[in-house]
Design a protein around this motif. Structure first.
Motif, PDB file in Angstrom:
ATOM      1  N   ARG A 131     -16.719 -20.386  19.631  1.00  0.00           N
ATOM      2  CA  ARG A 131     -17.149 -19.048  19.218  1.00  0.00           C
ATOM      3  C   ARG A 131     -16.293 -18.625  18.026  1.00  0.00           C
ATOM      4  O   ARG A 131     -15.073 -18.638  18.101  1.00  0.00           O
ATOM      5  CB  ARG A 131     -16.998 -18.064  20.363  1.00  0.00           C
ATOM      6  CG  ARG A 131     -17.514 -16.705  20.069  1.00  0.00           C
ATOM      7  CD  ARG A 131     -17.360 -15.819  21.305  1.00  0.00           C
ATOM      8  NE  ARG A 131     -17.848 -14.511  21.049  1.00  0.00           N
ATOM      9  CZ  ARG A 131     -19.095 -14.106  21.265  1.00  0.00           C
ATOM     10  NH1 ARG A 131     -19.962 -14.941  21.791  1.00  0.00           N
ATOM     11  NH2 ARG A 131     -19.467 -12.880  20.994  1.00  0.00           N
ATOM     12  N   ILE A 132     -16.965 -18.255  16.923  1.00  0.00           N
ATOM     13  CA  ILE A 132     -16.272 -17.833  15.713  1.00  0.00           C
ATOM     14  C   ILE A 132     -16.880 -16.499  15.281  1.00  0.00           C
ATOM     15  O   ILE A 132     -18.094 -16.381  15.148  1.00  0.00           O
ATOM     16  CB  ILE A 132     -16.441 -18.873  14.578  1.00  0.00           C
ATOM     17  CG1 ILE A 132     -15.992 -20.259  15.044  1.00  0.00           C
ATOM     18  CG2 ILE A 132     -15.686 -18.440  13.329  1.00  0.00           C
ATOM     19  CD1 ILE A 132     -16.359 -21.383  14.101  1.00  0.00           C
ATOM     20  N   GLU A 133     -16.022 -15.506  15.074  1.00  0.00           N
ATOM     21  CA  GLU A 133     -16.510 -14.197  14.645  1.00  0.00           C
ATOM     22  C   GLU A 133     -16.942 -14.258  13.184  1.00  0.00           C
ATOM     23  O   GLU A 133     -16.392 -15.028  12.393  1.00  0.00           O
ATOM     24  CB  GLU A 133     -15.413 -13.141  14.815  1.00  0.00           C
ATOM     25  CG  GLU A 133     -15.096 -12.854  16.272  1.00  0.00           C
ATOM     26  CD  GLU A 133     -14.097 -11.723  16.420  1.00  0.00           C
ATOM     27  OE1 GLU A 133     -14.050 -10.837  15.549  1.00  0.00           O
ATOM     28  OE2 GLU A 133     -13.368 -11.747  17.422  1.00  0.00           O
ATOM     29  N   ILE A 134     -17.919 -13.429  12.824  1.00  0.00           N
ATOM     30  CA  ILE A 134     -18.414 -13.361  11.457  1.00  0.00           C
ATOM     31  C   ILE A 134     -17.249 -13.047  10.526  1.00  0.00           C
ATOM     32  O   ILE A 134     -16.454 -12.146  10.778  1.00  0.00           O
ATOM     33  CB  ILE A 134     -19.529 -12.292  11.332  1.00  0.00           C
ATOM     34  CG1 ILE A 134     -20.752 -12.725  12.149  1.00  0.00           C
ATOM     35  CG2 ILE A 134     -19.913 -12.061   9.866  1.00  0.00           C
ATOM     36  CD1 ILE A 134     -21.843 -11.687  12.244  1.00  0.00           C
ATOM     37  N   GLY A 135     -17.144 -13.812   9.460  1.00  0.00           N
ATOM     38  CA  GLY A 135     -16.081 -13.610   8.485  1.00  0.00           C
ATOM     39  C   GLY A 135     -14.785 -14.340   8.800  1.00  0.00           C
ATOM     40  O   GLY A 135     -13.879 -14.376   7.972  1.00  0.00           O
ATOM     41  N   GLN A 136     -14.666 -14.905   9.978  1.00  0.00           N
ATOM     42  CA  GLN A 136     -13.464 -15.624  10.367  1.00  0.00           C
ATOM     43  C   GLN A 136     -13.631 -17.117  10.077  1.00  0.00           C
ATOM     44  O   GLN A 136     -14.746 -17.610   9.966  1.00  0.00           O
ATOM     45  CB  GLN A 136     -13.166 -15.426  11.855  1.00  0.00           C
ATOM     46  CG  GLN A 136     -12.903 -13.987  12.238  1.00  0.00           C
ATOM     47  CD  GLN A 136     -11.680 -13.437  11.548  1.00  0.00           C
ATOM     48  OE1 GLN A 136     -10.617 -14.037  11.571  1.00  0.00           O
ATOM     49  NE2 GLN A 136     -11.828 -12.290  10.889  1.00  0.00           N
ATOM     50  N   GLU A 137     -12.501 -17.820   9.997  1.00  0.00           N
ATOM     51  CA  GLU A 137     -12.519 -19.269   9.805  1.00  0.00           C
ATOM     52  C   GLU A 137     -11.920 -19.947  11.024  1.00  0.00           C
ATOM     53  O   GLU A 137     -11.099 -19.364  11.728  1.00  0.00           O
ATOM     54  CB  GLU A 137     -11.716 -19.659   8.566  1.00  0.00           C
ATOM     55  CG  GLU A 137     -12.359 -19.223   7.277  1.00  0.00           C
ATOM     56  CD  GLU A 137     -11.604 -19.725   6.049  1.00  0.00           C
ATOM     57  OE1 GLU A 137     -10.569 -20.415   6.203  1.00  0.00           O
ATOM     58  OE2 GLU A 137     -12.062 -19.416   4.940  1.00  0.00           O
ATOM     59  N   TYR A 138     -12.338 -21.165  11.252  1.00  0.00           N
ATOM     60  CA  TYR A 138     -11.811 -21.970  12.344  1.00  0.00           C
ATOM     61  C   TYR A 138     -11.745 -23.413  11.854  1.00  0.00           C
ATOM     62  O   TYR A 138     -12.658 -23.882  11.184  1.00  0.00           O
ATOM     63  CB  TYR A 138     -12.726 -21.875  13.581  1.00  0.00           C
ATOM     64  CG  TYR A 138     -12.272 -22.757  14.720  1.00  0.00           C
ATOM     65  CD1 TYR A 138     -11.279 -22.322  15.580  1.00  0.00           C
ATOM     66  CD2 TYR A 138     -12.812 -24.020  14.913  1.00  0.00           C
ATOM     67  CE1 TYR A 138     -10.839 -23.128  16.624  1.00  0.00           C
ATOM     68  CE2 TYR A 138     -12.381 -24.830  15.955  1.00  0.00           C
ATOM     69  CZ  TYR A 138     -11.393 -24.378  16.797  1.00  0.00           C
ATOM     70  OH  TYR A 138     -10.952 -25.173  17.833  1.00  0.00           O
ATOM     71  N   THR A 139     -10.656 -24.106  12.167  1.00  0.00           N
ATOM     72  CA  THR A 139     -10.530 -25.514  11.812  1.00  0.00           C
ATOM     73  C   THR A 139     -10.471 -26.330  13.094  1.00  0.00           C
ATOM     74  O   THR A 139      -9.628 -26.086  13.952  1.00  0.00           O
ATOM     75  CB  THR A 139      -9.252 -25.761  10.982  1.00  0.00           C
ATOM     76  OG1 THR A 139      -9.319 -24.976   9.796  1.00  0.00           O
ATOM     77  CG2 THR A 139      -9.130 -27.235  10.606  1.00  0.00           C
ATOM     78  N   PHE A 140     -11.392 -27.283  13.223  1.00  0.00           N
ATOM     79  CA  PHE A 140     -11.398 -28.170  14.371  1.00  0.00           C
ATOM     80  C   PHE A 140     -10.213 -29.123  14.291  1.00  0.00           C
ATOM     81  O   PHE A 140      -9.872 -29.616  13.221  1.00  0.00           O
ATOM     82  CB  PHE A 140     -12.699 -28.981  14.434  1.00  0.00           C
ATOM     83  CG  PHE A 140     -13.879 -28.168  14.864  1.00  0.00           C
ATOM     84  CD1 PHE A 140     -14.120 -27.945  16.212  1.00  0.00           C
ATOM     85  CD2 PHE A 140     -14.744 -27.622  13.934  1.00  0.00           C
ATOM     86  CE1 PHE A 140     -15.203 -27.186  16.625  1.00  0.00           C
ATOM     87  CE2 PHE A 140     -15.830 -26.863  14.333  1.00  0.00           C
ATOM     88  CZ  PHE A 140     -16.060 -26.641  15.680  1.00  0.00           C
TER      89      PHE A 140
END
Length: 179
Positions: free
Chosen positions: A137-146
């Motif tokens: 789950r990633i919020e709009i505008g946020q970044e996530y790196t696997f």
């Protein structure tokens, strides 16, 4: 009356100086408290690695807030001689030719040790599996790196190609070359 005010003023200044002196001396005593190391471990006990493929072992010192976290790296039981080099400060492994060795890390504080048995091979070591979260789950505008988990730990190449599928609505998510 003026004399009483001056006496109170002088007493206040004296008490302030005394409090400041007392706090500073306590501060110095607290800063000098040392937290001793009580152990060290490595992320691997055994490593199979191909000639020419470098690898960085990861040490963990306990407790986490130990004061002196200095380490010394060494290599022993080389067969054949000079089959591996280890940076004595960082623990980075440079396998030179097929063989076996034991890489050891030692803490300066307490002399605690941890070791990894290393097997150096000529043939390529393929990736057997890659694991990432099945959903994120990633919020709009946020970044996530696997952060993929690759098995074995030191394959010949960890180069990955990232892609997306089943994106709904189309274009609502992107992924770069780093995941």
């Amino acid at each position: 009356m003026k004399k009483i005010i001056n006496i109170v003023k002088n007493i206040t200044i004296l008490l302030g100086a005394l409090c400041a002196f007392t706090l500073n001396s306590c501060k110095d005593e607290v800063e000098d408290v040392s937290i001793p190391v009580n152990g060290v471990s490595l992320n691997l006990n055994e490593l199979k690695i191909q000639e020419g493929v470098e690898y960085q072992l990861t040490p963990t010192i306990t407790p986490e807030d130990a004061t002196n976290k200095q380490l010394q790296w060494s290599v022993s039981e080389l067969s054949p001689a000079e089959c591996i080099e280890v940076d004595p400060e960082t623990g980075k492994i440079s396998p030179l030719k097929a063989g076996t060795a034991v890489v050891t890390v030692t803490t300066f504080d307490g002399g605690f040790t941890a070791s990894c048995n290393v097997e150096i091979v000529k043939e390529k070591i393929p990736v057997e599996s890659i694991t990432i979260p099945q959903s994120q789950r990633i919020e709009i505008g946020q970044e996530y790196t696997f952060e993929p988990i690759i098995t074995p730990e030191a394959p010949t190449s960890k180069e990955l190609v990232w892609s997306l599928s089943d994106v709904n609505p189309t274009g609502c998510l992107t992924i770069d070359e780093n995941g």
